[in-house]
Write an enzyme that holds these catalytic residues in place. Sequence first.
Site, PDB file in Angstrom:
ATOM      1  N   ARG A  43       0.833  -1.213   0.000  1.00 39.66           N
ATOM      2  CA  ARG A  43       0.000   0.000   0.000  1.00 39.66           C
ATOM      3  C   ARG A  43       0.866   1.260   0.000  1.00 39.66           C
ATOM      4  NH1 ARG A  43      -1.836   1.781   4.364  1.00 39.66           N
ATOM      5  NH2 ARG A  43      -2.378  -0.224   5.308  1.00 39.66           N
ATOM      6  N   TYR A  94     -16.595  18.004 -14.246  1.00 40.12           N
ATOM      7  CA  TYR A  94     -16.923  16.580 -14.363  1.00 40.12           C
ATOM      8  C   TYR A  94     -17.901  16.201 -13.239  1.00 40.12           C
ATOM      9  CZ  TYR A  94     -16.312  11.571 -13.817  1.00 40.12           C
ATOM     10  OH  TYR A  94     -16.543  10.237 -13.669  1.00 40.12           O
ATOM     11  N   ASP A 165      -8.025  19.665 -13.562  1.00 42.24           N
ATOM     12  CA  ASP A 165      -8.297  18.372 -14.185  1.00 42.24           C
ATOM     13  C   ASP A 165      -7.913  18.498 -15.654  1.00 42.24           C
ATOM     14  OD1 ASP A 165      -9.453  16.146 -15.412  1.00 42.24           O
ATOM     15  OD2 ASP A 165     -11.110  16.062 -13.970  1.00 42.24           O
ATOM     16  N   LYS A 190      -8.792   7.398 -19.196  1.00 44.71           N
ATOM     17  CA  LYS A 190      -9.183   7.949 -20.497  1.00 44.71           C
ATOM     18  C   LYS A 190      -8.001   7.941 -21.470  1.00 44.71           C
ATOM     19  CE  LYS A 190     -12.928   8.567 -18.109  1.00 44.71           C
ATOM     20  NZ  LYS A 190     -13.267   9.805 -17.423  1.00 44.71           N
TER      21      LYS A 190
HETATM   22  C1  LIG Z   1     -13.620  10.152 -16.100  1.00 43.95           C
HETATM   23  C2  LIG Z   1     -13.215  11.469 -15.577  1.00 43.95           C
HETATM   24  C3  LIG Z   1     -12.843  11.615 -14.221  1.00 43.95           C
HETATM   25  C4  LIG Z   1     -12.932  10.495 -13.214  1.00 43.95           C
HETATM   26  O1  LIG Z   1     -11.966   9.531 -13.442  1.00 43.95           O
HETATM   27  P1  LIG Z   1     -12.164   7.975 -13.030  1.00 43.95           P
HETATM   28  O2  LIG Z   1     -10.924   7.356 -13.541  1.00 43.95           O
HETATM   29  O3  LIG Z   1     -13.417   7.504 -13.684  1.00 43.95           O
HETATM   30  O4  LIG Z   1     -12.291   7.943 -11.542  1.00 43.95           O
HETATM   31  C5  LIG Z   1     -12.414  12.863 -13.813  1.00 43.95           C
HETATM   32  N1  LIG Z   1     -12.375  13.923 -14.665  1.00 43.95           N
HETATM   33  C6  LIG Z   1     -12.723  13.812 -15.958  1.00 43.95           C
HETATM   34  C7  LIG Z   1     -12.650  15.009 -16.844  1.00 43.95           C
HETATM   35  C8  LIG Z   1     -13.165  12.577 -16.460  1.00 43.95           C
HETATM   36  O5  LIG Z   1     -13.534  12.499 -17.744  1.00 43.95           O
END
Ligand SMILES: *Cc1c(COP(=O)(O)O)cnc(C)c1O
Length: 349
Positions: A43, A94, A165, A190
Amino acid sequence: MALDPSTLAVSLGRGDRGPGSPMDVPPVLSSTFVAGGQYVYGRDGNPTWEPFEEVVGALEGGAAVAFASGLAAISAVIESLPAGAVVVLPAGAYTGTRRLVADLATRGRVTGRLVDLTDTAATLAAVEGAALLWLESPSNPLLEIADVPALAEGAKERGALVAMDNTFSTPLLQRPLDLGVQVVVHSATKLLSGHSDVVMGVAVARDEALVQSLRSRRSLHGGIPGPVETFLALRGLRTLPIRLERAQATAADLARRLAGHAKVEKVRYPGFATVVSFDVEGGAASADAVCAAVRLIVPATSLGGVETMVERRGKVAGEEHLPPGLIRMSVGLEHADDLWADLEQALGR
Ligand SMILES: *Cc1c(COP(=O)(O)O)cnc(C)c1O
């Protein structure tokens, strides 16, 4: 001479290059390590994390900390704030980020202030007394653009931490740390991993204390990435530059063709990146029909994979404020002509 990002993505994170060493650092499937060495318990550290973190860190220009998901990385940033802290975040952030802050607010952990990030003056007014300004640009799924350098500078003057983000842009299109942002997060699920087979996240910062805090959050809250996921994410990251180049070119092409289609009321595309949102005539029913009629394109949530995906975002819980006929399309690597033929037949129904 500084190496090009496409070279860094391929050449970093290789570990020992001695004769006979493996080309790729293999996933280390071990929960614990023999006492006395660099690694102690799974961890707190796993040798599979560092190669991935080395590549993402070099691309973003900071030190990267890998997490179990994008939301685990976002949570780690928010959990670093003191109790009762005010978080300023875009109304168009998001969904998961908005829901997380709303959930924490119900228990008094933080207070959320929603802003329109395209209004710099109003956003900075809301930052007075806040601990954190959360940025997302382009936004998901309206693809609105914020003045990131002005917001970062203004927030810093007001004593707030600035986080961003960067999932939609990737460090190849936008490096928030160079624009005055202090911590960048990604859903590595993504574009970074890119093959719709991994859920993972990462946070990147330059300030050593901030990086240490993120690592502590990961160990204390346990949002650690699995070694196999981390291996796959790095495998995907190797081809990010070339995937992005292709998907961007196709996205621009489809955005142009959609703008000329009689059934399309509005196309939202900021001129870069790989997501195109478009509003179809006839609202929710029509958009649902288009998503049900595609044959090659996949009706699915998520984005940034090699497969082109569509989703009517207004049907998602918490997204009811969006235009009902808005379809978010994440453009993948299929040929533009094949994608257009599929869109045309689906729009023609
Ligand atoms: C999908 C997404 C997230 C969340 O990420 P996860 O890997 O699903 O937890 C955060 N910000 C954006 C812009 C996203 O498209």
